[in-house]
Design an enzyme around this catalytic site. Structure first.
Site: not given
Ligand code: FCB
Length: 451
Positions: A167, A356
């Site tokens: 990210e 994620e």
């Molecule tokens: C993302 C992050 C991860 C975690 C999630 C909830 O943005 O990459 O580390 O904090 O959110």
């Protein structure tokens, strides 16, 4: 009527984590200080005043955690490397103890039949490099390449999937504009320059990787979401949503897939006084290295209103009143579907992995010893339905990694939210598998689920 959601054979079912959030052992094993070790020390930076100094102590308990992964049938574990654990000063000397730690973890995953997905950078920059300007210093592209090469040489034989940077938008914007992440700065122009350097560092790492002869896939993880106008026929909301699409998604994907930055967005920013990053000859070519997959991290969609107070984007997300998780993030599976379609239409990556996605819930261990988390299961049911649907429509999604494996230190929120499918009692370090994890294990075993 029940509907069946199917996933292909060999689908990469996984769960994700990040070094600073889970490892603990912040000052053990020869590790250097990171910007997060520093940031958590300023009162007010972390909601509950806690640090990741111990967290769920993965550093000492990884065998127990990997045994749980095996038991649940997870096929991939996504984890990150702490840069200052490998190179305490960021460049130069390599800390053998750090290398040995990651080798032990990766070997343990392999011994248990769990593939590894290794993120090279998930936000814990060596403080020593921050002292030299951090991500705002163009030299960091070289520092990062040096660090990545150490990982390729030292760990390459044990890694199944590589992610360069997690990210870039959050590292850049939350760290350098909004200031709620380390290093806690507040300057949009500066943040944009940081984003440019993060993308260049990503490109440099991919380029160097191709010369190693290693065969595992390499990609990056982007934080993405659809940005909708709050009131669809309010012109100012429409404009606000458009700039947020560029700010959040297009800046990063245009750079990687089209080797350019969105022109209109840059013009608007400049007209509002933002100093644009200096893009030198060769920069975009470096950024636009071919990646083997695009990692998408996504949690919600945003409904955006014009906001005169929010220079320079003049846009802010508003709640819509939909069901929300404990992180106050509203469920929006249709926005997830739209995002996948949008990515496919505009960038057509060879492969996508959802690196994620997940829900924070107010979980506790009941008297019967169980952690019953029906809301997380519901979240999974709805979001996985979109993954299955997208695959059916021909979008090549190779895997889904639930965020997160164990509850952990959630950055500025400290321990106030729980994302894990495994519950952590922070006082005793006891692990309890949540009911949603058992459900997920069944889905993995059966190659899908019916609703
Ligand atoms: C993302 C992050 C991860 C975690 C999630 C909830 O943005 O990459 O580390 O904090 O959110």
């Amino acid at each position: 009527m029940t509907k069946r959601y199917n996933f292909p054979e060999g689908f990469l079912w996984g769960s994700a984590s990040a070094s600073y959030q889970i490892e603990g052992a912040a000052f053990e094993g020869g590790k250097g200080e990171s910007i997060w070790d520093r940031f958590v020390q300023t009162p007010g930076n972390i909601d509950d005043g806690c640090t990741g100094g111990v967290s769920c102590d993965f550093y000492h308990r990884y065998e127990e955690d990997i045994a749980i992964m095996k038991r649940l049938g997870l096929r991939v574990y996504r984890m990150s490397v702490s840069w200052p654990r490998i190179m305490p000063k960021g460049t130069g000397e390599v800390n053998r103890e750090g290398v040995e730690f990651y080798r032990k973890v990766l070997q343990c995953l392999r011994d248990n039949g769990v593939k590894s997905c290794l993120t090279i950078y998930h936000w814990d920059l060596p403080q020593a490099l921050q002292n030299r300007g951090g991500w705002a210093n163009r030299e960091i592209v070289g520092w990062f390449e040096e660090y990545a090469k150490v990982l390729y040489a030292e760990l390459g034989d044990l890694v199944d999937i590589w992610i360069t940077i997690n990210e870039p938008i959050i590292a850049a914007m939350n760290g350098h504009w909004i200031g709620e992440h380390a290093p806690g700065h507040h300057d949009y122009s500066h943040a944009l320059l940081v984003a440019h350097h993060l993308l260049m560092a990503h490109g440099a790492a991919v380029k160097a990787y191709r010369k190693t002869g290693l065969k595992a896939d390499i990609g990056c993880s982007m934080n993405m979401q659809m940005e909708y106008p709050f009131i669809p026929d309010d012109e100012r909301d429409v404009e606000a949503a458009k700039i947020m699409m560029a700010h959040q998604n297009e800046f990063y994907l245009d750079a990687i897939f089209k080797r350019r930055y969105p022109a209109e967005y840059f013009e608007i920013l400049q007209s509002r006084g933002v100093v644009l990053p200096e893009v030198l000859e060769g920069d975009m070519e470096l950024i636009g290295q071919k990646i083997d997959f695009l990692g998408i991290n996504t949690y919600f969609a945003e409904y955006v209103k014009y906001d005169a107070a929010r220079w320079p984007v003049f846009a802010a997300a508003e709640k819509t009143g939909r069901e929300a998780t404990d992180a106050k993030w509203e469920l929006c599976p249709d926005g997830f579907r739209a995002l996948l379609e949008w990515v496919q239409k505009n960038y057509a990556p060879d492969k996508i992995i959802i690196t994620e996605n997940g829900a924070a819930c107010n979980d506790w261990v009941k008297q019967n010893g169980k952690v019953e988390d029906p809301n997380r299961r519901e979240y999974l049911e709805r979001y996985l339905a979109e993954v299955a649907g997208a695959i059916e429509r021909g979008i090549n999604i190779a895997g889904y990694f639930y965020w997160c494996f164990t509850d952990n230190f959630e950055w500025a929120r400290g321990y106030t939210v729980r994302f894990g499918i495994v519950h952590i009692d922070y006082k005793t370090q006891k692990r309890t598998i949540k009911e949603s994890a058992y459900w997920l294990a069944e889905v993995i075993k059966n190659g899908g689920y019916s609703l």
